[in-house]
Structure formats: C-alpha cells, structure tokens
Design a protein around this motif. Structure first.
Motif, PDB file in Angstrom:
ATOM      1  N   LEU A  77     -55.994  95.118  82.128  1.00 43.05           N
ATOM      2  CA  LEU A  77     -55.922  95.826  80.863  1.00 43.05           C
ATOM      3  C   LEU A  77     -57.007  96.886  80.770  1.00 43.05           C
ATOM      4  N   PRO A  78     -56.789  97.876  79.902  1.00 44.86           N
ATOM      5  CA  PRO A  78     -57.885  98.810  79.629  1.00 44.86           C
ATOM      6  C   PRO A  78     -58.991  98.089  78.885  1.00 44.86           C
ATOM      7  N   GLU A 125     -50.956  97.279  76.383  1.00 42.58           N
ATOM      8  CA  GLU A 125     -52.047  96.310  76.443  1.00 42.58           C
ATOM      9  C   GLU A 125     -51.557  94.916  76.062  1.00 42.58           C
ATOM     10  N   GLU A 126     -50.752  94.830  75.020  1.00 42.56           N
ATOM     11  CA  GLU A 126     -50.198  93.543  74.584  1.00 42.56           C
ATOM     12  C   GLU A 126     -49.346  92.919  75.681  1.00 42.56           C
ATOM     13  N   ARG A 127     -48.492  93.735  76.273  1.00 37.17           N
ATOM     14  CA  ARG A 127     -47.593  93.234  77.318  1.00 37.17           C
ATOM     15  C   ARG A 127     -48.379  92.730  78.521  1.00 37.17           C
ATOM     16  N   LEU A 128     -49.350  93.521  78.982  1.00 36.94           N
ATOM     17  CA  LEU A 128     -50.134  93.111  80.153  1.00 36.94           C
ATOM     18  C   LEU A 128     -50.962  91.864  79.865  1.00 36.94           C
ATOM     19  N   GLY A 167     -53.483  77.264  73.271  1.00 35.44           N
ATOM     20  CA  GLY A 167     -53.434  78.669  73.677  1.00 35.44           C
ATOM     21  C   GLY A 167     -52.562  79.489  72.752  1.00 35.44           C
ATOM     22  N   GLY A 168     -51.453  78.896  72.307  1.00 36.05           N
ATOM     23  CA  GLY A 168     -50.584  79.612  71.375  1.00 36.05           C
ATOM     24  C   GLY A 168     -51.285  79.909  70.064  1.00 36.05           C
ATOM     25  N   ARG A 169     -52.132  78.982  69.617  1.00 35.28           N
ATOM     26  CA  ARG A 169     -52.887  79.226  68.389  1.00 35.28           C
ATOM     27  C   ARG A 169     -53.889  80.356  68.600  1.00 35.28           C
ATOM     28  N   TRP A 170     -54.536  80.379  69.765  1.00 32.58           N
ATOM     29  CA  TRP A 170     -55.462  81.490  70.057  1.00 32.58           C
ATOM     30  C   TRP A 170     -54.740  82.835  69.955  1.00 32.58           C
ATOM     31  N   VAL A 171     -53.550  82.901  70.584  1.00 33.35           N
ATOM     32  CA  VAL A 171     -52.797  84.162  70.596  1.00 33.35           C
ATOM     33  C   VAL A 171     -52.382  84.547  69.185  1.00 33.35           C
ATOM     34  N   ARG A 172     -51.966  83.559  68.393  1.00 34.48           N
ATOM     35  CA  ARG A 172     -51.546  83.849  67.014  1.00 34.48           C
ATOM     36  C   ARG A 172     -52.712  84.342  66.173  1.00 34.48           C
ATOM     37  N   GLU A 173     -53.890  83.726  66.326  1.00 33.09           N
ATOM     38  CA  GLU A 173     -55.027  84.062  65.480  1.00 33.09           C
ATOM     39  C   GLU A 173     -55.784  85.294  65.958  1.00 33.09           C
ATOM     40  N   ARG A 174     -55.854  85.513  67.267  1.00 35.46           N
ATOM     41  CA  ARG A 174     -56.704  86.587  67.800  1.00 35.46           C
ATOM     42  C   ARG A 174     -55.927  87.711  68.475  1.00 35.46           C
ATOM     43  N   GLY A 175     -54.677  87.439  68.852  1.00 35.78           N
ATOM     44  CA  GLY A 175     -53.914  88.410  69.612  1.00 35.78           C
ATOM     45  C   GLY A 175     -54.101  88.183  71.104  1.00 35.78           C
ATOM     46  N   PRO A 205     -54.415  90.320  73.715  1.00 34.04           N
ATOM     47  CA  PRO A 205     -55.470  91.061  74.417  1.00 34.04           C
ATOM     48  C   PRO A 205     -56.861  90.464  74.207  1.00 34.04           C
ATOM     49  N   GLU A 206     -57.167  90.023  72.991  1.00 34.07           N
ATOM     50  CA  GLU A 206     -58.490  89.461  72.735  1.00 34.07           C
ATOM     51  C   GLU A 206     -58.666  88.129  73.460  1.00 34.07           C
ATOM     52  N   VAL A 207     -57.617  87.319  73.522  1.00 33.42           N
ATOM     53  CA  VAL A 207     -57.703  86.059  74.255  1.00 33.42           C
ATOM     54  C   VAL A 207     -57.949  86.334  75.734  1.00 33.42           C
ATOM     55  N   ALA A 208     -57.250  87.333  76.277  1.00 38.72           N
ATOM     56  CA  ALA A 208     -57.454  87.687  77.680  1.00 38.72           C
ATOM     57  C   ALA A 208     -58.889  88.154  77.920  1.00 38.72           C
ATOM     58  N   ARG A 209     -59.435  88.935  77.007  1.00 42.90           N
ATOM     59  CA  ARG A 209     -60.816  89.403  77.166  1.00 42.90           C
ATOM     60  C   ARG A 209     -61.799  88.235  77.125  1.00 42.90           C
ATOM     61  N   CYS A 210     -61.545  87.289  76.247  1.00 42.17           N
ATOM     62  CA  CYS A 210     -62.437  86.128  76.165  1.00 42.17           C
ATOM     63  C   CYS A 210     -62.411  85.333  77.463  1.00 42.17           C
ATOM     64  N   LEU A 211     -61.242  85.231  78.063  1.00 37.62           N
ATOM     65  CA  LEU A 211     -61.116  84.469  79.304  1.00 37.62           C
ATOM     66  C   LEU A 211     -61.768  85.185  80.483  1.00 37.62           C
ATOM     67  N   LEU A 212     -61.709  86.512  80.471  1.00 37.02           N
ATOM     68  CA  LEU A 212     -62.238  87.281  81.597  1.00 37.02           C
ATOM     69  C   LEU A 212     -63.689  87.693  81.402  1.00 37.02           C
ATOM     70  N   GLY A 213     -64.126  87.748  80.149  1.00 39.09           N
ATOM     71  CA  GLY A 213     -65.467  88.239  79.880  1.00 39.09           C
ATOM     72  C   GLY A 213     -66.504  87.129  79.826  1.00 39.09           C
TER      73      GLY A 213
END
Length: 433
Positions: A40-41, A56-59, A75-83, A85-93
């Motif tokens: 993602l960017p 960004e959402e799709r990737l 994980g579904g709750r994370w995506v619902r509450e944060r979106g 892209p933000e969940v992906a950033r938390c996992l990678l950052g």
C-alpha cells in the motif's frame, strides 16, 4: 510492544508513523524502515483521491486475506472499527498490538503480514482468470453483510457471471461426502429441477452430494457456483479438478482464501457460513449426526434463511442428521417445486399433491354410494342395494341404470351385479369411496 521479533523501524522524514511502506520498496525494507513488499501507499501526507482510496482499501483487504483466517471475528471487528488500511498498517508497522489477541498471536499475525504480497497475489489471480471482489463494490453480494464481523474480507472469484446477481436467486444443496446412490440421485434431481426453474445451485465442490448437485445443474444447462475452502486457482479435491474447471467455465468458483492457499479442516467448516449467507436457503440431502452440512444448515437458520431437508430411510445413519433437522427448524422437501415455493417469490407455488384420478372419482356421491352397496360377489335386488346405500328404492334404481350405462353394473332379471371389469378394478383391494 508485542511482536518484537519482527523487523520494525521509525517514521521517516515525512513524520509518517506506522506507514505500511514506501513506493518502490517492493521486496525489502523501504526508506521508512517498515517491512514492506509493495502493498500500500504510506499513510499520512494528505487524503488520497477517490480512486487512490479505493485502491488502498482493496490492497489492504487482499493483504489481510493472507493474515487473518476466514471467519476471524476479532480481525473483522478491527476492520469494521478502524478500516482495512489502518489494520494493515498496524500489522506491518512498529505500533502497539490491536486489542483482543495475545502477544503470541499478534506476533504470528505480524509474521504473516510481513510475508504477504498483495500485488503479487493480484498478478497471480489475473493469470488464472480470477478477480477479487471486496465489500462495497458493485459485484459484492450484500447478503454476506449479515455475517457481521465474520463477513469475508473479500472473495476471490473465477468465472464470468456477476456474483451479486447470481446470488440473489440461489439455493444451497449440500450433504454427505460418502453419500448413497439415493443421496446422489436426489441431489442431482433437485439441482437439475432448480436450474431449470432459473435458480443458481450453490455447493462446496466436494465429493458426494456436492458433486452430484453441481453435475445435476450443469447437466440441465443451468447455473451453479462452488464455494471452496482453498485458493480458487487450485481446485480441491484433486479428483474434482475437471468438474471445478467446468463450473468455472459455465458458472462461478469462489472462496475467501488467496491464490495457492490450501484447505484445512477448520477452513472447510468456516467456508460453510459463506454458503449459508450467500443463498436464499439451504437444502440438506443426507447427513449424519456429525456432518459439516449440518453446520451449513444451522448457520442458515441463525441468519434467517430457509432450512430444508430431504428425508431418507429411517434406518439410514446417513440420514439421521437430516431427520434431526426435520424435527426442529427444517422443512421437509422432496422436489424442486417444494423448494422454490419456500425460497421463491409470491406465486411460485408447488402444485397441489394428490393421487391419480380414478373413474369412480367422477361419479356423484350418491351414485358412488349405490355402487359401493353392490356385493363383491353375486347379485342383489334393488331394494337390498337401496338399504345398503341408505337411499330410497326408486333413487337406487335410477342410479343403477346410470351405472349400467357407464359399464359398472349389469342387470340379471330383478337382480343387479358388478360387471367383471368393475369387480377387478374396483374391488381388487381398493375402496371405491
């Protein structure tokens, strides 16, 4: 902070914290030091334009299909509450772990995220003729949203028809893998009947009832879709490679797992919730007490979908689970008409069920009573027949002449008796009434 064993870093000169990566850092560590394989960017730096946000959402969702198991409610709750892209950033950052998981599990999720390559998955999918459909897109079946936090992150779809339109008029036909000839026959017959009536038959592509249902729909020239518990570019079971390939050519093959991913026992079970949510109703054809098909049926019941069962012999263990459903939330069905009456729209009614029409059914009730009063053997007078029919002698005589004209009785002097043909057809073990 959990996940200390993963490669982490600090924000770059732009001040972006927890960015997923920098452009061009495809196979290693980007300028920010964040683990990155071209997903993602980076976050921050102003809001992306509309197309950029969608990309960004799709990737992010594609990346998460490599990280989260199907049906992961946390994980579904994370995506619902944060979106996504933000969940992906938390996992990678380098940020803190998201709530609801242990340190050990968070570390495992981060390891999966670091190895993910969403752009590579997209390229692999395109080569196999597979597309990714995300929630909110035009092709997304909105009934899957009923799954709440266990809703798929997206679906990998192989085949040309539009998934959303097909799902609107679909029925699941599921059952035992080790089915009997009766089970295979019923599954194929029901599926063919549904296909002929314009319904899409959905099943899991497995041996037994699933395969029979797919073949029944295909044989009728109808529509069918297989929901797999693995990557849709890798048909499973291997023995159904030709069948699943044919389904992809004439219908749809779909699943939650990214290209090349393999099935596991838990993924088969979790796949069933998608079958249940995607369709208007679930028909179970043969299922033992411990059967994955019952998982599908119970998921359908929880979601407010129709649950139907095809009865089998009372002595068959393979039908014991179906019979248990029929004692509870399921409706007994025996053909496609009865299924469409439940799941279809107003006016899609099954025909009235009745036995064959006998010639005596066309007689007036009084005339049938006179006919029934004649002895099976020998003859009787009109007065005797009248007493047996509970009517007046004149009325009995009039009806006897009517019956003689129709070929049911014959007269011998003052007596009346059944003709030979009537004795055989009416008295041969059948009640004329």
């Amino acid at each position: 902070m959990t996940g200390d064993g993963d490669t982490t870093g600090t924000a770059g000169a732009t001040g972006v914290t927890g960015a997923i990566g920098a452009p061009g850092a495809r196979d290693g560590t980007g300028a920010t030091g964040t683990p990155w394989r071209g997903a993602l960017p980076p976050g921050g730096g102003g809001a992306p334009d509309r197309d950029g946000a969608a990309d960004e959402e799709r990737l992010a969702r594609i990346l998460l299909t490599r990280v989260l198991e199907p049906g992961d409610a946390t994980g579904g709750r994370w995506v619902r509450e944060r979106g996504a892209p933000e969940v992906a950033r938390c996992l990678l950052g380098p940020g803190r772990a998201l709530p609801g998981v242990t340190r050990k599990r968070w570390s495992g999720l981060r390891a999966r995220a670091a190895a993910a390559d969403p752009r590579g998955d997209l390229a692999t999918a395109r080569e196999a003729g597979v597309r990714f459909v995300a929630p909110g897109e035009a092709e997304w079946p909105r009934q899957l949203d009923d799954l709440g936090d266990t809703r798929p992150l997206g679906l990998w779809v192989r085949g040309r028809p539009g998934l959303r339109m097909w799902a609107l008029r679909s029925v699941a036909v599921v059952g035992a893998r080790a089915c009997t000839e009766y089970g295979a026959h019923m599954a194929a017959t029901l599926a063919a009947g549904l296909a002929e009536r314009g319904w899409v038959v959905v099943s899991g592509g497995a041996y037994g009832v699933d395969g029979a249902a797919h073949r029944g729909a295909l044989g009728a020239g109808g529509a069918t879709a297989a929901v797999l518990a693995c990557g849709v570019d890798r048909p499973y079971p291997p023995g159904h490679t030709a069948l699943i390939t044919r389904i992809a050519e004439q219908g749809l093959v779909l699943g939650e797992l990214p290209p090349g991913d393999h099935p596991t026992p838990s993924r088969f079970v979790l796949r069933n919730r998608v079958i249940a949510a995607l369709t208007r109703g679930t028909v179970v054809v043969e299922a033992a007490h411990r059967s994955g098909s019952l998982v599908t049926a119970r998921a359908a019941a929880r979601l407010g979908r129709h649950v139907m069962g095809v009865p089998g012999p009372a002595t068959s263990g393979l039908s014991a689970g179906v019979h248990e459903l029929l004692r509870g939330e399921a409706v007994l069905v025996t053909d496609a008409d009865e299924i469409t009456e439940l799941v279809g729209g107003m006016g899609e009614l099954a025909p009235e069920r009745r036995g064959p029409v006998l010639p005596t059914d066309l007689l007036e009730p009084g005339t049938r009573q006179v006919l029934a009063a004649l002895p099976a053997r020998g003859a009787a007078t009109a007065a005797e027949i009248a007493r047996g029919a509970g009517t007046a002698p004149d009325d009995a005589v009039a009806r006897l002449y009517e019956l003689r004209a129709l070929g049911y009785v014959e007269r011998h002097g003052d007596d009346w008796k059944l003709t030979r043909q009537t004795t055989i057809s009416v008295r041969g073990g059948r009640d004329p009434r």
